[in-house]
Design an enzyme around this catalytic site. Structure first.
Site, mmCIF file in Angstrom:
data_model
loop_
_atom_site.group_PDB
_atom_site.id
_atom_site.type_symbol
_atom_site.label_atom_id
_atom_site.label_comp_id
_atom_site.label_asym_id
_atom_site.label_seq_id
_atom_site.Cartn_x
_atom_site.Cartn_y
_atom_site.Cartn_z
ATOM 1 N N ALA A 168 1.173 25.368 132.581
ATOM 2 C CA ALA A 168 0.279 26.166 133.434
ATOM 3 C C ALA A 168 -1.183 25.874 133.127
ATOM 4 O O ALA A 168 -2.062 26.189 133.920
ATOM 5 C CB ALA A 168 0.574 27.653 133.251
ATOM 6 N N GLU A 226 -7.143 7.991 137.506
ATOM 7 C CA GLU A 226 -7.411 8.484 136.150
ATOM 8 C C GLU A 226 -7.348 7.313 135.188
ATOM 9 O O GLU A 226 -6.785 6.252 135.508
ATOM 10 C CB GLU A 226 -6.397 9.564 135.758
ATOM 11 C CG GLU A 226 -6.744 10.906 136.343
ATOM 12 C CD GLU A 226 -5.871 12.046 135.832
ATOM 13 O OE1 GLU A 226 -5.012 11.817 134.961
ATOM 14 O OE2 GLU A 226 -6.054 13.167 136.324
ATOM 15 N N HIS A 283 -6.843 15.277 122.558
ATOM 16 C CA HIS A 283 -7.734 15.210 123.721
ATOM 17 C C HIS A 283 -9.160 15.175 123.207
ATOM 18 O O HIS A 283 -9.525 15.959 122.337
ATOM 19 C CB HIS A 283 -7.520 16.416 124.639
ATOM 20 C CG HIS A 283 -8.067 16.188 126.014
ATOM 21 N ND1 HIS A 283 -9.416 16.156 126.275
ATOM 22 C CD2 HIS A 283 -7.454 15.945 127.189
ATOM 23 C CE1 HIS A 283 -9.606 15.922 127.566
ATOM 24 N NE2 HIS A 283 -8.423 15.776 128.143
ATOM 25 N N ARG A 288 -8.295 7.305 125.818
ATOM 26 C CA ARG A 288 -8.428 8.655 125.282
ATOM 27 C C ARG A 288 -8.529 8.680 123.745
ATOM 28 O O ARG A 288 -9.335 9.403 123.170
ATOM 29 C CB ARG A 288 -7.203 9.462 125.745
ATOM 30 C CG ARG A 288 -7.282 10.929 125.488
ATOM 31 C CD ARG A 288 -6.071 11.635 126.060
ATOM 32 N NE ARG A 288 -6.203 11.883 127.491
ATOM 33 C CZ ARG A 288 -5.355 12.608 128.205
ATOM 34 N NH1 ARG A 288 -4.311 13.168 127.629
ATOM 35 N NH2 ARG A 288 -5.540 12.793 129.488
ATOM 36 N N HIS A 307 -3.350 17.858 121.678
ATOM 37 C CA HIS A 307 -3.149 18.078 123.119
ATOM 38 C C HIS A 307 -1.699 17.849 123.528
ATOM 39 O O HIS A 307 -1.174 18.551 124.400
ATOM 40 C CB HIS A 307 -4.068 17.118 123.871
ATOM 41 C CG HIS A 307 -4.063 17.263 125.353
ATOM 42 N ND1 HIS A 307 -4.394 18.436 125.992
ATOM 43 C CD2 HIS A 307 -3.782 16.377 126.350
ATOM 44 C CE1 HIS A 307 -4.320 18.265 127.308
ATOM 45 N NE2 HIS A 307 -3.925 17.033 127.549
ATOM 46 N N ARG A 367 0.513 8.765 125.515
ATOM 47 C CA ARG A 367 0.946 9.136 126.867
ATOM 48 C C ARG A 367 -0.121 8.779 127.896
ATOM 49 O O ARG A 367 -1.313 9.033 127.698
ATOM 50 C CB ARG A 367 1.216 10.641 126.914
ATOM 51 C CG ARG A 367 1.590 11.152 128.275
ATOM 52 C CD ARG A 367 1.875 12.643 128.224
ATOM 53 N NE ARG A 367 0.737 13.414 127.790
ATOM 54 C CZ ARG A 367 -0.250 13.809 128.586
ATOM 55 N NH1 ARG A 367 -0.251 13.496 129.874
ATOM 56 N NH2 ARG A 367 -1.247 14.525 128.100
HETATM 57 C C1 SIN Z 1 -7.009 16.120 131.410
HETATM 58 O O1 SIN Z 1 -7.106 16.659 132.519
HETATM 59 O O2 SIN Z 1 -7.973 15.651 130.811
HETATM 60 C C2 SIN Z 1 -5.673 16.061 130.750
HETATM 61 C C3 SIN Z 1 -4.693 15.375 131.599
HETATM 62 C C4 SIN Z 1 -3.479 15.003 130.807
HETATM 63 O O3 SIN Z 1 -3.390 15.361 129.641
HETATM 64 O O4 SIN Z 1 -2.610 14.301 131.340
#
Ligand code: SIN
Length: 505
Positions: free
Chosen positions: A45, A115, A231, A277, A336, A371
């Protein structure tokens, strides 16, 4: 202990994987156990990104699978990635049919964003950063309307029931302080990740790896627990868990600066803010460690559009006294996503008969060492449905005697010690000294409090991080920065128990 004889499927966890599994198990009777009410207390969510799927005319599942394999830094199971990508478009359409209000083009097609590390624009989103909440709202309505599903909230998973052959026959759940044995034909764990084991996390803090720990205690094979994704841009306003500033902000042109106002990412990677990332997370970590701080400046890139385009980020910033239209957002890396988990096959079956797993607590092999963005909701939907269908068809478990194992719970004081130690020693940058120290902390906590599932999950992460003397994907060792030959980790708890002295390779 109270006993409930449930002949159908028990699902533990109410994120997207758990709810999808529950729906897919029809017409079997499903008992869905969750701590929080639906659409609360689950990472799904909170997902701000979206769901990746090859829906556009110029895209194919092969390309999506190839990007997934490339992001996973040599450890993705290619057949599983292909399956995920092939079933992606149907999973998105099924969610749209349930009412998930994905953004559309003027012609009515799914609008898709690009992305990081995707070669095509293939992420379906909802109003900027609302995908997780909106998808979960739609699926929750379907679950509550489904006659085959009974939802019980306020439940905490405390143990697994196993018979004398080791087959999992249900769970022990705690509700209102009382323990209940619930037998089932099949048990699906969809208990989420391990963010709550870290001091700074973007996931609900209650997610302390209970499903992973209990499965390991029962003897299940665990894969790749050392691979944790951090993250880069959690919002650093002293909140636990830390709210997320989605990567889409950098996609829109937001820049990273330090307290000197320097755009520091160019020093770390030619792609600067759009670097992978893990690279961005380490750069932010380094700036903070050097006392220079790190901030996401979206004033120019988003500015006055914040309330409409990124309502969740905007609200989180304001709650911490930061107006992102006028000020740079203070950011820090945060736990994350857990790439590792309970090993499953394509049907969600674990190595223990009767036990299935789906979502972040599982390791299907699609994420490898890192991921790909927006593959987590997709994995939850695709493999959640597969696990539900397989559990529906599970064989009759027979009537062998049951042996409930209910390990202790780590008290809050111990959890606080663990969370600090995990962030310090099994975080963005790791080394043998820190990981050995962390294992000592886990030993001491276990000596004092017993083998709690949170400690088991932490031990698996730390021991396998110590054993992996290389840097790959989300696992960076400052004392072993090169890559070794690719190999996945498959491990049981017995293999990382203190008696084996965590021998590094
Ligand atoms: C984000 O919106 O930065 C996270 C997206 C993700 O973890 O896949």
């Amino acid at each position: 202990m109270k006993r409930i004889r449930h002949d159908g499927v028990v699902v533990v966890g109410a994120g997207l994987a758990g709810l999808t599994a529950a729906l897919a198990a029809a017409p079997a009777r499903v008992l869905l156990l969750t701590g929080a009410p639906l659409n609360q207390g689950c990472s799904s969510a909170w997902a701000q990104g979206g769901m990746a799927a090859a829906l556009a005319a110029d895209d194919t599942p092969e390309l999506h699978a190839a990007d997934t394999v490339a992001a996973g830094a040599g450890l993705v199971a290619p057949d599983m990635a292909r399956l995920l990508a092939e079933e992606g478009p149907a999973a998105v359409r099924a969610l749209a049919e349930l009412g998930a209000p994905f953004d559309r083009t003027a012609g009515g097609d799914f609008a898709q964003s690009l992305e990081a590390a995707h070669s095509k624009a293939r992420v379906v989103r909802v109003k900027g950063d609302q995908a997780g909440r909106a998808i979960m709202e739609a699926v929750s309505v379907a679950v509550l309307a489904a006659r085959h599903i009974e939802v019980r909230t306020g439940c905490r998973l405390r143990g697994l029931l196993q018979d004398s052959d080791g087959r999992v026959r249900g769970v022990v759940a705690e509700q209102d302080g009382a323990l209940t044995e619930i037998t089932a034909r099949a048990t699906i764990l969809a208990t989420g990740g391990i963010g709550g084991l870290y001091a700074v996390t973007t996931t609900p803090a209650e997610l302390t790896g209970d499903g992973l720990g209990l499965a390991a205690l029962a003897g299940a094979v665990i894969a790749d627990p050392e691979f944790v994704q951090f993250h880069p841009t959690a919002i650093d306003i002293g909140r636990d868990p830390a709210p997320l500033a989605t990567e889409a902000l950098r996609g829109e042109g937001a820049v990273l600066v330090n307290t000197d106002g320097e755009r520091f990412m160019a020093r770390y990677h030619p792609d600067a803010e759009l670097a992978p990332r893990d690279v961005v997370a380490r750069a932010i970590h380094a700036e903070r460690e050097a006392g220079r701080g790190a901030f996401l400046d979206a004033r120019e890139a988003v500015g006055s559009h914040f309330p409409d385009e990124f309502p969740a980020v905007f609200a989180a910033c304001l709650s911490g006294g930061v107006d992102p239209r006028k000020q740079p957002i203070p950011v820090a890396p945060a736990c994350h996503y857990h790439m590792g988990g309970i090993v499953t096959d394509a049907q969600g079956r674990t190595s223990l008969e009767g036990l299935y797993a789906a979502g972040e607590c599982a390791s299907t092999g699609v994420h490898g060492a890192n991921r790909l963005a927006s593959n987590s909701l997709l994995e939850a939907a695709v493999f959640g449905a597969r696990a539900g269908a397989a559990a529906r068809d599970a064989k009759d478990p027979g009537t062998r005697p049951l042996a409930p194992v209910v390990p202790p719970v780590l008290p809050t004081s111990g959890l606080q010690i663990l969370r600090k130690a995990m962030s310090r020693d099994a975080g963005v940058v790791r080394d043998a000294e820190g990981l050995t120290r962390l294992l000592g902390v886990i030993d001491a906590l276990e000596a004092g409090h017993g083998q709690a599932p949170a400690l088991v999950a932490a031990r698996l992460t730390a021991a396998c991080a110590l054993a992996r003397t290389e840097s790959r994907g989300g696992h960076f060792r400052s004392d072993a920065t090169e890559q070794a030959a690719p190999r996945r980790t498959f491990v049981t708890l017995a293999e990382v128990s203190p008696a084996l002295k965590y021998a590094a390779e």
